[in-house]
Design a protein around this motif. Sequence first.
Motif, PDB file in Angstrom:
ATOM      1  N   MET A   1       3.350   8.683   1.328  1.00  0.00           N
ATOM      2  CA  MET A   1       1.934   8.508   1.097  1.00  0.00           C
ATOM      3  C   MET A   1       1.555   7.032   1.101  1.00  0.00           C
ATOM      4  O   MET A   1       0.513   6.672   1.636  1.00  0.00           O
ATOM      5  N   ALA A   2       2.386   6.174   0.511  1.00  0.00           N
ATOM      6  CA  ALA A   2       2.075   4.750   0.444  1.00  0.00           C
ATOM      7  C   ALA A   2       1.937   4.154   1.837  1.00  0.00           C
ATOM      8  O   ALA A   2       1.060   3.320   2.075  1.00  0.00           O
ATOM      9  N   GLU A   3       2.777   4.599   2.769  1.00  0.00           N
ATOM     10  CA  GLU A   3       2.709   4.074   4.137  1.00  0.00           C
ATOM     11  C   GLU A   3       1.381   4.447   4.797  1.00  0.00           C
ATOM     12  O   GLU A   3       0.780   3.646   5.511  1.00  0.00           O
ATOM     13  N   VAL A   5      -1.502   5.071   3.315  1.00  0.00           N
ATOM     14  CA  VAL A   5      -2.591   4.309   2.699  1.00  0.00           C
ATOM     15  C   VAL A   5      -2.542   2.867   3.179  1.00  0.00           C
ATOM     16  O   VAL A   5      -3.585   2.261   3.469  1.00  0.00           O
ATOM     17  N   ALA A   6      -1.353   2.300   3.300  1.00  0.00           N
ATOM     18  CA  ALA A   6      -1.228   0.929   3.803  1.00  0.00           C
ATOM     19  C   ALA A   6      -1.800   0.831   5.215  1.00  0.00           C
ATOM     20  O   ALA A   6      -2.472  -0.145   5.555  1.00  0.00           O
ATOM     21  N   ALA A   7      -1.559   1.835   6.047  1.00  0.00           N
ATOM     22  CA  ALA A   7      -2.104   1.850   7.410  1.00  0.00           C
ATOM     23  C   ALA A   7      -3.624   1.949   7.384  1.00  0.00           C
ATOM     24  O   ALA A   7      -4.313   1.267   8.153  1.00  0.00           O
ATOM     25  N   LEU A   8      -4.173   2.760   6.499  1.00  0.00           N
ATOM     26  CA  LEU A   8      -5.627   2.875   6.371  1.00  0.00           C
ATOM     27  C   LEU A   8      -6.253   1.561   5.911  1.00  0.00           C
ATOM     28  O   LEU A   8      -7.340   1.190   6.353  1.00  0.00           O
ATOM     29  N   HIS A  26       0.177   6.206  -8.264  1.00  0.00           N
ATOM     30  CA  HIS A  26       1.026   5.996  -7.093  1.00  0.00           C
ATOM     31  C   HIS A  26       0.618   4.710  -6.359  1.00  0.00           C
ATOM     32  O   HIS A  26       1.468   3.887  -6.006  1.00  0.00           O
ATOM     33  N   LEU A  27      -0.678   4.534  -6.137  1.00  0.00           N
ATOM     34  CA  LEU A  27      -1.150   3.348  -5.423  1.00  0.00           C
ATOM     35  C   LEU A  27      -0.945   2.077  -6.235  1.00  0.00           C
ATOM     36  O   LEU A  27      -0.623   1.026  -5.673  1.00  0.00           O
ATOM     37  N   THR A  28      -1.115   2.150  -7.549  1.00  0.00           N
ATOM     38  CA  THR A  28      -0.876   0.995  -8.405  1.00  0.00           C
ATOM     39  C   THR A  28       0.586   0.584  -8.340  1.00  0.00           C
ATOM     40  O   THR A  28       0.901  -0.603  -8.227  1.00  0.00           O
ATOM     41  N   HIS A  30       2.589   0.873  -5.951  1.00  0.00           N
ATOM     42  CA  HIS A  30       2.879   0.280  -4.645  1.00  0.00           C
ATOM     43  C   HIS A  30       1.970  -0.910  -4.334  1.00  0.00           C
ATOM     44  O   HIS A  30       1.937  -1.387  -3.204  1.00  0.00           O
ATOM     45  N   ARG A  31       1.220  -1.369  -5.334  1.00  0.00           N
ATOM     46  CA  ARG A  31       0.322  -2.528  -5.198  1.00  0.00           C
ATOM     47  C   ARG A  31      -0.648  -2.375  -4.023  1.00  0.00           C
ATOM     48  O   ARG A  31      -0.852  -3.290  -3.231  1.00  0.00           O
ATOM     49  N   LEU A  32      -1.252  -1.205  -3.925  1.00  0.00           N
ATOM     50  CA  LEU A  32      -2.178  -0.912  -2.838  1.00  0.00           C
ATOM     51  C   LEU A  32      -3.640  -0.865  -3.276  1.00  0.00           C
ATOM     52  O   LEU A  32      -4.501  -0.450  -2.514  1.00  0.00           O
ATOM     53  N   VAL A  33      -3.922  -1.298  -4.500  1.00  0.00           N
ATOM     54  CA  VAL A  33      -5.304  -1.293  -4.997  1.00  0.00           C
ATOM     55  C   VAL A  33      -5.798  -2.728  -5.056  1.00  0.00           C
ATOM     56  O   VAL A  33      -5.176  -3.592  -5.676  1.00  0.00           O
ATOM     57  N   ASP A  34      -6.914  -2.992  -4.375  1.00  0.00           N
ATOM     58  CA  ASP A  34      -7.508  -4.330  -4.362  1.00  0.00           C
ATOM     59  C   ASP A  34      -8.476  -4.540  -5.512  1.00  0.00           C
ATOM     60  O   ASP A  34      -8.668  -5.655  -5.973  1.00  0.00           O
TER      61      ASP A  34
END
Length: 80
Positions: A1-3, A5-8, A26-28, A30-34
């Motif tokens: 899932m992280a991959e 979201v990173a692509a999006l 999950h996103l937190t 993987h440090r995917l929240v701005d």
Amino acid sequence: MAEAVAALRAEPGTLLINGSAELLNHLTAHRLVDEYRIMVYPVVIGAGRRLWADGTTADLKLTRSHITTSGVAVLTYVPA
């Protein structure tokens, strides 16, 4: 899932999450929240689900706060 979201995130536009604590955790992780926009309602219910799971860590910096006319605190944070 992280991959996925990173692509999006690499595409133009904005992604929003509304009310999914499991996805937020999950996103937190993987440090995917701005930016976190958290609304605190002036209601006490005595119990409920936590926004972040035990063991989740995120250093946050408050960048904006606003209180609505109905008393809701809208807090905006970014990763520190």
